[in-house]
Design a protein around this motif. Structure first.
Motif, PDB file in Angstrom:
ATOM      1  N   PRO A  33       0.830  -1.212   0.000  1.00 20.36           N
ATOM      2  CA  PRO A  33       0.000   0.000   0.000  1.00 20.36           C
ATOM      3  C   PRO A  33       0.864   1.262   0.000  1.00 20.36           C
ATOM      4  O   PRO A  33       1.802   1.393   0.797  1.00 20.36           O
ATOM      5  CB  PRO A  33      -0.792  -0.114   1.311  1.00 20.36           C
ATOM      6  N   VAL A  34       0.541   2.180  -0.899  1.00 21.91           N
ATOM      7  CA  VAL A  34       1.308   3.429  -1.014  1.00 21.91           C
ATOM      8  C   VAL A  34       0.342   4.569  -1.355  1.00 21.91           C
ATOM      9  O   VAL A  34      -0.861   4.369  -1.495  1.00 21.91           O
ATOM     10  CB  VAL A  34       2.400   3.324  -2.110  1.00 21.91           C
ATOM     11  N   GLY A  35       0.897   5.773  -1.501  1.00 26.94           N
ATOM     12  CA  GLY A  35       0.085   6.928  -1.864  1.00 26.94           C
ATOM     13  C   GLY A  35      -0.505   7.603  -0.637  1.00 26.94           C
ATOM     14  O   GLY A  35      -0.106   7.364   0.497  1.00 26.94           O
ATOM     15  N   ALA A  36      -1.473   8.481  -0.898  1.00 29.88           N
ATOM     16  CA  ALA A  36      -2.136   9.219   0.174  1.00 29.88           C
ATOM     17  C   ALA A  36      -3.514   9.645  -0.311  1.00 29.88           C
ATOM     18  O   ALA A  36      -3.813   9.610  -1.512  1.00 29.88           O
ATOM     19  CB  ALA A  36      -1.314  10.449   0.567  1.00 29.88           C
ATOM     20  N   HIS A  37      -4.374  10.054   0.634  1.00 34.90           N
ATOM     21  CA  HIS A  37      -5.715  10.491   0.271  1.00 34.90           C
ATOM     22  C   HIS A  37      -5.626  11.704  -0.658  1.00 34.90           C
ATOM     23  O   HIS A  37      -4.801  12.604  -0.440  1.00 34.90           O
ATOM     24  CB  HIS A  37      -6.498  10.845   1.537  1.00 34.90           C
ATOM     25  N   ILE A  69      -0.078  -0.790  -4.524  1.00 35.84           N
ATOM     26  CA  ILE A  69      -1.516  -0.560  -4.593  1.00 35.84           C
ATOM     27  C   ILE A  69      -1.848   0.697  -3.783  1.00 35.84           C
ATOM     28  O   ILE A  69      -1.321   0.883  -2.686  1.00 35.84           O
ATOM     29  CB  ILE A  69      -2.295  -1.793  -4.073  1.00 35.84           C
ATOM     30  N   HIS A  70      -2.697   1.558  -4.339  1.00 30.86           N
ATOM     31  CA  HIS A  70      -3.011   2.811  -3.648  1.00 30.86           C
ATOM     32  C   HIS A  70      -3.779   2.539  -2.365  1.00 30.86           C
ATOM     33  O   HIS A  70      -4.680   1.703  -2.319  1.00 30.86           O
ATOM     34  CB  HIS A  70      -3.831   3.734  -4.556  1.00 30.86           C
ATOM     35  N   VAL A  71      -3.428   3.275  -1.321  1.00 29.52           N
ATOM     36  CA  VAL A  71      -4.014   3.045  -0.003  1.00 29.52           C
ATOM     37  C   VAL A  71      -5.532   3.248   0.001  1.00 29.52           C
ATOM     38  O   VAL A  71      -6.254   2.566   0.740  1.00 29.52           O
ATOM     39  CB  VAL A  71      -3.330   3.933   1.058  1.00 29.52           C
ATOM     40  N   SER A  72      -6.039   4.145  -0.830  1.00 31.77           N
ATOM     41  CA  SER A  72      -7.494   4.362  -0.877  1.00 31.77           C
ATOM     42  C   SER A  72      -8.211   3.173  -1.516  1.00 31.77           C
ATOM     43  O   SER A  72      -9.340   2.851  -1.141  1.00 31.77           O
ATOM     44  CB  SER A  72      -7.824   5.657  -1.632  1.00 31.77           C
ATOM     45  N   ASP A  73      -7.554   2.526  -2.478  1.00 30.15           N
ATOM     46  CA  ASP A  73      -8.124   1.295  -3.041  1.00 30.15           C
ATOM     47  C   ASP A  73      -8.127   0.176  -2.002  1.00 30.15           C
ATOM     48  O   ASP A  73      -9.102  -0.576  -1.879  1.00 30.15           O
ATOM     49  CB  ASP A  73      -7.318   0.852  -4.269  1.00 30.15           C
ATOM     50  N   ILE A  74      -7.042   0.072  -1.244  1.00 28.74           N
ATOM     51  CA  ILE A  74      -6.981  -0.911  -0.156  1.00 28.74           C
ATOM     52  C   ILE A  74      -8.077  -0.632   0.872  1.00 28.74           C
ATOM     53  O   ILE A  74      -8.769  -1.544   1.331  1.00 28.74           O
ATOM     54  CB  ILE A  74      -5.593  -0.856   0.526  1.00 28.74           C
ATOM     55  N   ALA A  75      -8.222   0.632   1.240  1.00 27.18           N
ATOM     56  CA  ALA A  75      -9.212   1.010   2.252  1.00 27.18           C
ATOM     57  C   ALA A  75     -10.617   0.595   1.824  1.00 27.18           C
ATOM     58  O   ALA A  75     -11.389   0.034   2.620  1.00 27.18           O
ATOM     59  CB  ALA A  75      -9.155   2.521   2.495  1.00 27.18           C
ATOM     60  N   HIS A  76     -10.955   0.849   0.574  1.00 20.71           N
ATOM     61  CA  HIS A  76     -12.310   0.526   0.110  1.00 20.71           C
ATOM     62  C   HIS A  76     -12.558  -0.979   0.131  1.00 20.71           C
ATOM     63  O   HIS A  76     -13.685  -1.428   0.379  1.00 20.71           O
ATOM     64  CB  HIS A  76     -12.544   1.086  -1.285  1.00 20.71           C
ATOM     65  N   ALA A  77     -11.516  -1.756  -0.100  1.00 14.61           N
ATOM     66  CA  ALA A  77     -11.673  -3.212  -0.048  1.00 14.61           C
ATOM     67  C   ALA A  77     -12.103  -3.666   1.345  1.00 14.61           C
ATOM     68  O   ALA A  77     -12.839  -4.655   1.483  1.00 14.61           O
ATOM     69  CB  ALA A  77     -10.374  -3.898  -0.455  1.00 14.61           C
ATOM     70  N   HIS A  78     -11.675  -2.977   2.389  1.00 13.69           N
ATOM     71  CA  HIS A  78     -12.085  -3.331   3.744  1.00 13.69           C
ATOM     72  C   HIS A  78     -13.569  -3.055   3.962  1.00 13.69           C
ATOM     73  O   HIS A  78     -14.272  -3.843   4.609  1.00 13.69           O
ATOM     74  CB  HIS A  78     -11.250  -2.562   4.771  1.00 13.69           C
ATOM     75  N   THR A  79     -14.042  -1.946   3.425  1.00 16.43           N
ATOM     76  CA  THR A  79     -15.476  -1.651   3.491  1.00 16.43           C
ATOM     77  C   THR A  79     -16.271  -2.718   2.754  1.00 16.43           C
ATOM     78  O   THR A  79     -17.284  -3.221   3.261  1.00 16.43           O
ATOM     79  CB  THR A  79     -15.766  -0.265   2.877  1.00 16.43           C
ATOM     80  N   MET A 115       2.242   7.711  -6.815  1.00 13.10           N
ATOM     81  CA  MET A 115       3.405   8.560  -6.589  1.00 13.10           C
ATOM     82  C   MET A 115       3.019  10.032  -6.448  1.00 13.10           C
ATOM     83  O   MET A 115       3.567  10.756  -5.612  1.00 13.10           O
ATOM     84  CB  MET A 115       4.409   8.380  -7.733  1.00 13.10           C
ATOM     85  N   ARG A 116       2.060  10.466  -7.246  1.00 10.34           N
ATOM     86  CA  ARG A 116       1.635  11.870  -7.193  1.00 10.34           C
ATOM     87  C   ARG A 116       1.015  12.215  -5.840  1.00 10.34           C
ATOM     88  O   ARG A 116       1.360  13.228  -5.227  1.00 10.34           O
ATOM     89  CB  ARG A 116       0.635  12.159  -8.313  1.00 10.34           C
ATOM     90  N   THR A 117       0.110  11.364  -5.357  1.00 13.51           N
ATOM     91  CA  THR A 117      -0.551  11.664  -4.082  1.00 13.51           C
ATOM     92  C   THR A 117       0.436  11.557  -2.916  1.00 13.51           C
ATOM     93  O   THR A 117       0.361  12.341  -1.962  1.00 13.51           O
ATOM     94  CB  THR A 117      -1.750  10.741  -3.839  1.00 13.51           C
ATOM     95  N   ALA A 118       1.380  10.605  -2.999  1.00  9.92           N
ATOM     96  CA  ALA A 118       2.398  10.496  -1.951  1.00  9.92           C
ATOM     97  C   ALA A 118       3.270  11.742  -1.907  1.00  9.92           C
ATOM     98  O   ALA A 118       3.609  12.251  -0.827  1.00  9.92           O
ATOM     99  CB  ALA A 118       3.260   9.249  -2.182  1.00  9.92           C
ATOM    100  N   TRP A 119       3.625  12.254  -3.076  1.00 16.46           N
ATOM    101  CA  TRP A 119       4.463  13.454  -3.143  1.00 16.46           C
ATOM    102  C   TRP A 119       3.688  14.687  -2.671  1.00 16.46           C
ATOM    103  O   TRP A 119       4.225  15.531  -1.926  1.00 16.46           O
ATOM    104  CB  TRP A 119       4.963  13.637  -4.570  1.00 16.46           C
ATOM    105  N   GLN A 120       2.440  14.810  -3.067  1.00 15.72           N
ATOM    106  CA  GLN A 120       1.621  15.935  -2.610  1.00 15.72           C
ATOM    107  C   GLN A 120       1.467  15.930  -1.092  1.00 15.72           C
ATOM    108  O   GLN A 120       1.481  16.988  -0.447  1.00 15.72           O
ATOM    109  CB  GLN A 120       0.250  15.900  -3.292  1.00 15.72           C
ATOM    110  N   TRP A 121       1.329  14.726  -0.503  1.00 14.86           N
ATOM    111  CA  TRP A 121       1.242  14.606   0.950  1.00 14.86           C
ATOM    112  C   TRP A 121       2.549  15.042   1.605  1.00 14.86           C
ATOM    113  O   TRP A 121       2.538  15.762   2.608  1.00 14.86           O
ATOM    114  CB  TRP A 121       0.896  13.167   1.327  1.00 14.86           C
ATOM    115  N   GLU A 122       3.677  14.626   1.037  1.00 12.16           N
ATOM    116  CA  GLU A 122       4.980  15.025   1.587  1.00 12.16           C
ATOM    117  C   GLU A 122       5.155  16.543   1.518  1.00 12.16           C
ATOM    118  O   GLU A 122       5.658  17.167   2.471  1.00 12.16           O
ATOM    119  CB  GLU A 122       6.099  14.328   0.815  1.00 12.16           C
TER     120      GLU A 122
END
Length: 351
Positions: A181-185, A235-245, A326-333
């Protein structure tokens, strides 16, 4: 609304999952002792959802404190269990700490699940349970090989404990084996906040690029992969999160044919470490300062998922590609840097 207890709710995946659960009509409470996380993340969750999340600052290895949460919330209908130590390298160096924390916390939680008749349980597992597989992509039926680290063994043991528990209890269980899991909201309000030097690739990339940790190390370029670096399924963390729902909704519908069911959560595409670096450089425009180092103990050589079971049974749809990650991870940083600068300026003006 169904009340869901998210353990490790202040963590990277836990916080994103809380957002997704709320957006899909669930009531959520969190337990996190903040030994590896920050309550600040729940402030971001509140801004995104408009909902304040109650967090119990409890160590799940303490049974009495864990039991008290269930006494106070006897209407819990589901649990998503993220809380665990997760750094592969650290687990190699401190195996007893990992076995104690990750296994005792799970046992205490399941004792409470049993006593309070919680019907649904979702476990945060990992592709590390496959070890170094003979063939890729791996399916849920791929025979597990010996784990490459104590962390991996805690996930194998955790799965076995839950499987045996489910055989003799009414609780329906799902084991979600996710890959990297990578990326950010997309809001830039929550993301990964590793304590100390990051052990995972993408925060190491972003922190190196912004100058927080200096030069980054790629551990090994002599593996049997297309460019010699380890191959992973990001895999993007938001995609992982939705799988839990979706997993909770699946359990609530009662459609599972098994008391304990397993799902792989990955994109189904293998990406090498060097390819991930190139993707980051492309979306950020920042050339990365990195060096090639020796192999790191505990690292699996190459693995990626066959995700058809989750797609077909849960209705899971992947929305984010590697560049989005990568884009969302960089924007979060960048947002973290901006907040840090603002905080420094405010302190200076007060002085």
């Amino acid at each position: 609304m169904s009340k869901i207890l998210v353990t490790g709710g202040c963590g990277f995946i836990g916080s994103h999952t809380i957002v997704d659960l709320i957006e899909n009509g669930f009531d959520v409470i969190s337990v996190d002792n903040n030994s590896r996380s920050s309550l600040r993340i729940l402030e971001g969750v509140e801004k995104i959802t408009g909902r304040k999340i109650k967090n119990y600052k409890v160590d799940l290895c303490n049974f009495d404190d864990t039991h008290a949460i269930f006494q106070e919330n006897e209407d819990i209908t589901g649990i998503i269990h993220f809380a665990a130590y997760k750094a592969v390298g650290e687990s190699v160096e401190q195996p007893l700490m990992y076995f104690e924390n990750n296994i005792v916390s799970l046992l205490n939680l399941l004792k409470c699940v049993q006593e309070f008749n919680v019907p649904n349980f979702v476990f945060s597992s990992s592709c590390t349970v496959y070890g170094n597989p003979d063939q890729i992509p791996v399916t849920e039926q791929t025979p597990p090989k010996p784990a490459e680290s104590p962390y991996g063994y805690t996930k194998q043991m955790g799965e076995q404990i839950i499987s045996e528990y489910a055989k003799v209890n009414p609780t329906q269980c799902i084991l979600l084996r996710y890959f990297n899991p990578v990326g950010a909201h997309p809001s830039n309000l929550i993301g990964e906040m590793p304590i100390g030097r990051p052990a995972n690739l993408v925060p190491a990339i972003t922190q190196s690029a912004i100058g927080k940790i200096g030069q980054m190390t790629v551990y090994g370029n002599d593996y049997d992969t297309r460019d010699g670096s380890c191959l992973r399924d990001f895999i993007h963390v938001s995609d992982i999160a939705h799988a839990h729902t979706l997993a909770l909704q699946y359990l609530e519908k009662g459609v599972s044919k098994k008391k304990c069911e397993v799902f792989n959560l990955g994109t189904g595409n293998g990406v090498t470490v060097l390819e991930a670096i190139q993707a980051f450089e492309k979306v950020s425009g920042v050339p990365l300062n990195y060096t090639i180092g020796p192999r790191r103990p505990g690292d699996v050589i190459a693995i990626y998922a066959n995700n058809e079971h989750a797609v077909n049974e849960l209705g899971w749809v992947i929305k984010y590609n590697l560049e989005d990650m990568m884009r969302t991870a960089w924007q979060w940083e960048l947002k973290l840097k901006e907040d840090e600068t603002l905080h420094t300026e405010q302190n200076a003006s007060l002085n």
